[in-house]
Design an enzyme around this catalytic site. Structure first.
Site, PDB file in Angstrom:
ATOM      1  N   LYS A 161       0.843  -1.209   0.000  1.00 22.64           N
ATOM      2  CA  LYS A 161       0.000   0.000   0.000  1.00 22.64           C
ATOM      3  C   LYS A 161       0.876   1.256   0.000  1.00 22.64           C
ATOM      4  CE  LYS A 161      -3.565  -2.586   2.406  1.00 22.64           C
ATOM      5  NZ  LYS A 161      -4.088  -3.005   3.721  1.00 22.64           N
TER       6      LYS A 161
ATOM      7  N   GLN B 295      -4.823  -1.469   9.971  1.00 23.87           N
ATOM      8  CA  GLN B 295      -4.454  -2.752   9.363  1.00 23.87           C
ATOM      9  C   GLN B 295      -4.967  -3.905  10.236  1.00 23.87           C
ATOM     10  OE1 GLN B 295      -2.930  -3.230   6.295  1.00 23.87           O
ATOM     11  NE2 GLN B 295      -3.295  -5.389   6.631  1.00 23.87           N
TER      12      GLN B 295
ATOM     13  N   ASP C  69     -11.362   2.030   4.095  1.00 19.12           N
ATOM     14  CA  ASP C  69     -11.675   0.604   3.934  1.00 19.12           C
ATOM     15  C   ASP C  69     -13.171   0.341   3.827  1.00 19.12           C
ATOM     16  OD1 ASP C  69      -9.537  -1.053   3.543  1.00 19.12           O
ATOM     17  OD2 ASP C  69      -8.989  -1.160   5.661  1.00 19.12           O
TER      18      ASP C  69
END
Ligand code: NAP
Length: 303
Positions: free
Chosen positions: A60, A104, A129
């Site tokens: 990422k 994460q 997300d």
């Protein structure tokens, strides 16, 4: 994985499409920066040093750097307390230079049960997300402004390759918040008939055999082989398992290839599309932020 030439047209090439989308987004970001003087910025929080998480965060970070999104990481120790993690989320919420926030997952064992609580503390407008209940609720009404990255990547890939979803019988093997549940609404929106299977599904085979489109996200290599599928099925293989340093999907790729109509490879299918969707969502968060400051930024039809 190296399909013979006669099968090349069956491949839904997520890597290639992700490169194209990232490159278009890079141009949008350049234009937006010239206009506003402000660079999009993604704030991530990593707890502990899980090797898989480390790999994903590095991918990422690299993609952010390539396309012009500033990448900022808070690294917390494995033993961090619930309150400390909440404080760090709040810090990123309050930071006006951060447009998107990514926590994460998975979290270490002592924090896992609070995962949904942490996700719900991220500002919905910074939720790259798409896992905040507000954005999940919007999806319920077919609003995909900030939709979960893997399902968004899957839909983008299928639409790019003109996979007809309308009226098709789609079987998803997965019911997680990350993959299966958001897909239900995205597929219903596109007029599919959807079945969701999981570890308690009785006679899984009978569902799989009927599928026009099969989406598998189980995490078991070779879970699907040619005996289980219908001739001409389209297969989206989401699974990622690492064995002896090699990456495997859930589908026995070479076994099903002659029988299916289209298939995503692993690696090079859904994975890169997930990252491209994350970048796209980060830019959406930036746009929302800029709009709140009175500046409208066009995204030039980036999905
Ligand atoms: P998860 O929460 O563990 O979900 C796994 C799903 O598979 C669950 O719904 C589970 O059923 C179901 N399942 C497990 N064994 C089964 C069986 N024998 N028969 C039928 N269903 C079974 O994991 P996840 O986070 O959704 O991820 C799933 C896989 O996708 C993993 O391999 C992950 O690495 C991969 N993934 C890839 C990407 C990407 O970008 N390519 C993104 C996200 C995830 P229950 O609900 O009953 O337990």
């Amino acid at each position: 994985m190296s399909p013979g030439n006669e099968y090349m047209n069956k491949i839904l090439d997520g890597r290639k499409l992700a490169e194209q989308l990232n490159s278009r987004l890079k141009n949008c970001i350049k234009t937006a920066r010239e206009l506003t003087g402000i660079q999009p910025k993604l704030g991530t929080i990593q707890v502990g040093n899980d090797p898989a998480s480390e790999t994903y965060i590095n991918i990422k970070a690299k993609t952010c750097n390539e396309i012009g999104i500033e990448f900022f990481k808070i690294q917390l120790t494995e033993k961090v307390s619930k309150n400390e993690l909440l404080e760090n989320i709040e810090k990123l919420n309050k930071d006006d230079t951060i447009h998107g926030i990514l926590l994460q997952l998975p979290l270490p064992e002592h924090l896992k049960e609070f995962t949904n609580e942490f996700l719900s503390k991220i500002s919905p407008n910074k939720d790259v997300d798409g896992l905040h209940p507000y954005n999940q609720g919007k999806l319920f009404n077919y609003d995909e402004t900030l939709a979960s990255c893997t399902p968004k990547g899957i839909i983008t890939l299928m639409e790019h390759y003109d996979v007809n979803i309308t009226g098709k019988y789609v079987v998803i093997i997965n019911r997680s918040n990350l993959v299966g549940k958001p897909l239900i609404f995205m597929l219903l929106k596109r007029n599919a008939t959807v079945s969701v299977c999981h570890s308690y599904t009785v006679n899984l085979q009978s569902h799989v055999k009927e599928a026009d489109i099969l989406i598998v996200a189980v995490g078991i290599p070779n879970f699907i082989d040619k005996t289980m599928i219908k001739e001409g099925v389209i297969i989206i293989d989401v699974g990622i398992s690492k064995r002896d340093g090699k990456i495997y999907g859930d589908v026995n790729f070479t076994d099903v290839l002659p029988k299916c109509d289209k298939i995503t490879p692993v690696p090079g299918g859904v994975g890169p599309m997930t990252v491209a969707s994350l970048m796209s969502n980060c830019f959406t968060c930036y746009q929302i932020h800029m709009k709140s400051k009175g500046m409208e930024i066009e995204k030039n039809k980036i999905p």
